[in-house]
Design an enzyme around this catalytic site. Structure first.
Site, short mmCIF file in Angstrom:
data_model
loop_
_atom_site.label_atom_id
_atom_site.label_comp_id
_atom_site.label_asym_id
_atom_site.label_seq_id
_atom_site.Cartn_x
_atom_site.Cartn_y
_atom_site.Cartn_z
N LYS A 13 0.82 -1.21 0.00
CA LYS A 13 0.00 0.00 0.00
C LYS A 13 0.86 1.26 0.00
CE LYS A 13 -1.89 -1.20 3.95
NZ LYS A 13 -1.21 -2.47 4.23
N ARG A 88 -9.78 0.51 8.65
CA ARG A 88 -9.36 -0.84 9.03
C ARG A 88 -10.44 -1.60 9.78
NH1 ARG A 88 -3.49 0.37 8.98
NH2 ARG A 88 -2.29 -1.50 9.41
N ARG A 127 11.73 -4.68 5.31
CA ARG A 127 11.34 -3.31 4.97
C ARG A 127 12.15 -2.27 5.73
NH1 ARG A 127 5.16 -1.65 5.38
NH2 ARG A 127 5.26 -2.47 7.51
N ARG A 161 10.98 -0.13 11.42
CA ARG A 161 9.92 0.02 12.41
C ARG A 161 10.02 -1.04 13.49
NH1 ARG A 161 4.66 0.34 8.69
NH2 ARG A 161 3.86 -0.77 10.52
N ARG A 172 -0.65 -8.63 13.49
CA ARG A 172 -1.20 -7.65 12.55
C ARG A 172 -2.00 -8.34 11.45
NH1 ARG A 172 4.33 -4.85 11.47
NH2 ARG A 172 3.27 -3.84 9.74
P1 ADP Z 1 1.08 -1.71 7.68
O1 ADP Z 1 0.87 -0.90 6.44
O2 ADP Z 1 2.37 -2.42 7.67
O3 ADP Z 1 -0.09 -2.57 8.00
P2 ADP Z 1 0.61 0.72 9.21
O4 ADP Z 1 1.74 1.64 9.16
O5 ADP Z 1 -0.58 1.01 8.35
O6 ADP Z 1 1.17 -0.73 8.91
O7 ADP Z 1 0.09 0.57 10.70
C1 ADP Z 1 0.97 0.33 11.79
C2 ADP Z 1 0.17 0.19 13.07
O8 ADP Z 1 -0.51 1.45 13.35
C3 ADP Z 1 -0.95 -0.84 13.04
O9 ADP Z 1 -0.49 -2.14 13.38
C4 ADP Z 1 -1.92 -0.28 14.09
O10 ADP Z 1 -1.45 -0.53 15.41
C5 ADP Z 1 -1.81 1.21 13.86
N1 ADP Z 1 -2.80 1.72 12.86
C6 ADP Z 1 -2.51 2.29 11.65
N2 ADP Z 1 -3.63 2.62 11.00
C7 ADP Z 1 -4.66 2.25 11.81
C8 ADP Z 1 -6.08 2.30 11.70
N3 ADP Z 1 -6.68 2.81 10.60
N4 ADP Z 1 -6.82 1.83 12.74
C9 ADP Z 1 -6.25 1.32 13.84
N5 ADP Z 1 -4.93 1.22 14.01
C10 ADP Z 1 -4.13 1.69 13.01
P1 ADP Z 2 2.24 -1.82 3.23
O1 ADP Z 2 2.22 -0.32 3.19
O2 ADP Z 2 1.05 -2.44 2.56
O3 ADP Z 2 2.41 -2.35 4.63
P2 ADP Z 2 4.81 -1.58 1.83
O4 ADP Z 2 4.44 -0.80 0.62
O5 ADP Z 2 5.52 -0.89 2.91
O6 ADP Z 2 3.49 -2.34 2.41
O7 ADP Z 2 5.64 -2.85 1.34
C1 ADP Z 2 6.24 -3.74 2.29
C2 ADP Z 2 7.65 -4.12 1.82
O8 ADP Z 2 7.56 -4.92 0.64
C3 ADP Z 2 8.51 -2.91 1.44
O9 ADP Z 2 9.82 -3.14 1.88
C4 ADP Z 2 8.42 -2.85 -0.09
O10 ADP Z 2 9.63 -2.35 -0.65
C5 ADP Z 2 8.18 -4.29 -0.47
N1 ADP Z 2 7.25 -4.44 -1.59
C6 ADP Z 2 6.16 -3.67 -1.90
N2 ADP Z 2 5.54 -4.11 -3.02
C7 ADP Z 2 6.26 -5.19 -3.46
C8 ADP Z 2 6.13 -6.08 -4.58
N3 ADP Z 2 5.13 -5.96 -5.47
N4 ADP Z 2 7.05 -7.07 -4.68
C9 ADP Z 2 8.06 -7.21 -3.78
N5 ADP Z 2 8.23 -6.40 -2.70
C10 ADP Z 2 7.34 -5.40 -2.53
#
Ligand code: ADP
Ligand code: ADP
Ligand code: ZN
Length: 215
Positions: A13, A88, A127, A161, A172
């Site tokens: 994302k 979410r 990541r 992170r 998660r």
């Molecule tokens: P990822 O994209 O890897 O799932 P995020 O950066 O979106 O991680 O979220 C990291 C953490 O922040 C989540 O595990 C949760 O604890 C919190 N968080 C982020 N967005 C939300 C949301 N919309 N509602 C509740 N908790 C959230």
């Molecule tokens: P999200 O925001 O959904 O948690 P990220 O965009 O941060 O996910 O992606 C998680 C990790 O995977 C990052 O280190 C990113 O560089 C890698 N990644 C993202 N998209 C791809 C893909 N299509 N193939 C391989 N690795 C990816």
């Protein structure tokens, strides 16, 4: 244009949102980024969210919806919004409807990044991001072109992170399955959901998203 990128942790994302921001000047609204900024700044929201995030559980709906509302208010009406990591829960999806309606916006697309869960732990544990500009990277899948130097800003500091570890990722993912995946049908009945293969190469995922936005 207002769109939601939906998918489990590590689905891509943030990566795809950053690309849309660069190409279309849309704005990325990442509740995760907003919460991490609040934790860093030590605000009351940050103090409340810190331990919850470290466990990989969800922060309260009220907190994240307030963050989203404030962020939208700081944007020009003409900039498109990419919701990354929000909503979410079903309650957040309902809040988003009212938040958008109150601001004369409507949801155009919900893009579901479909990924194989087994791949996510590797994505998450590899990541890292640039500490200066936030550009995302991966130890295997997207390394900086020159080791130790950010492609985008030339910075030399990177960060990881605290919640990007194999154990927290399991929580998660469970949160995603139990609370977030169930909001998809809400949008499906509105006919605005498109599914993209999130296991494809990053560029292919970007192309698939572009095709949906051009529809
Ligand atoms: P990822 O994209 O890897 O799932 P995020 O950066 O979106 O991680 O979220 C990291 C953490 O922040 C989540 O595990 C949760 O604890 C919190 N968080 C982020 N967005 C939300 C949301 N919309 N509602 C509740 N908790 C959230
Ligand atoms: P999200 O925001 O959904 O948690 P990220 O965009 O941060 O996910 O992606 C998680 C990790 O995977 C990052 O280190 C990113 O560089 C890698 N990644 C993202 N998209 C791809 C893909 N299509 N193939 C391989 N690795 C990816
Ligand atoms: Zn950078």
């Amino acid at each position: 244009m207002n769109i939601i990128l939906l998918g489990p942790p590590g689905a891509g994302k943030g990566t795809q949102a950053q690309r849309l921001v660069e190409k279309h000047g849309m704005r990325q609204l990442s509740t995760g980024d907003m919460l991490r900024a609040a934790v860093k700044a030590g605000t009351p929201t940050g103090l409340e969210a810190k331990a919850v995030m470290e466990r990989g559980e969800l922060v309260s709906d009220a907190i994240v919806s307030a963050l989203i509302g404030d962020e939208l208010d700081s944007m020009g009406a003409e900039s498109g919004a990419i919701f990354d990591g929000y909503p979410r829960t079903e309650a957040q999806a309902e809040s988003l409807d009212s938040i958008l309606e109150a601001r004369g916006r409507k949801l155009d697309h919900v893009i579901e990044l479909d990924v194989n869960e087994d791949a996510l732990v590797e994505r998450i544990t590899g990541r890292f991001t640039c500490a200066s500009c936030g550009k995302g990277y991966h130890d295997t899948f997207e390394k900086p072109q020159v080791e130790g130097t950010c492609d985008k800003c030339g910075g030399h500091e990177f960060k990881r992170r605290p919640d990007d570890n194999a154990e927290t990722v399991r929580t998660r993912m469970a949160e995603y399955r139990a609370k977030t995946a169930p909001i998809l049908p809400v949008y499906e009945v509105r006919g605005i959901v498109s599914k993209v293969d999130g296991m494809a190469d990053m560029d292919e995922v970007t192309a698939a998203i572009e095709a949906i936005l051009a529809k």
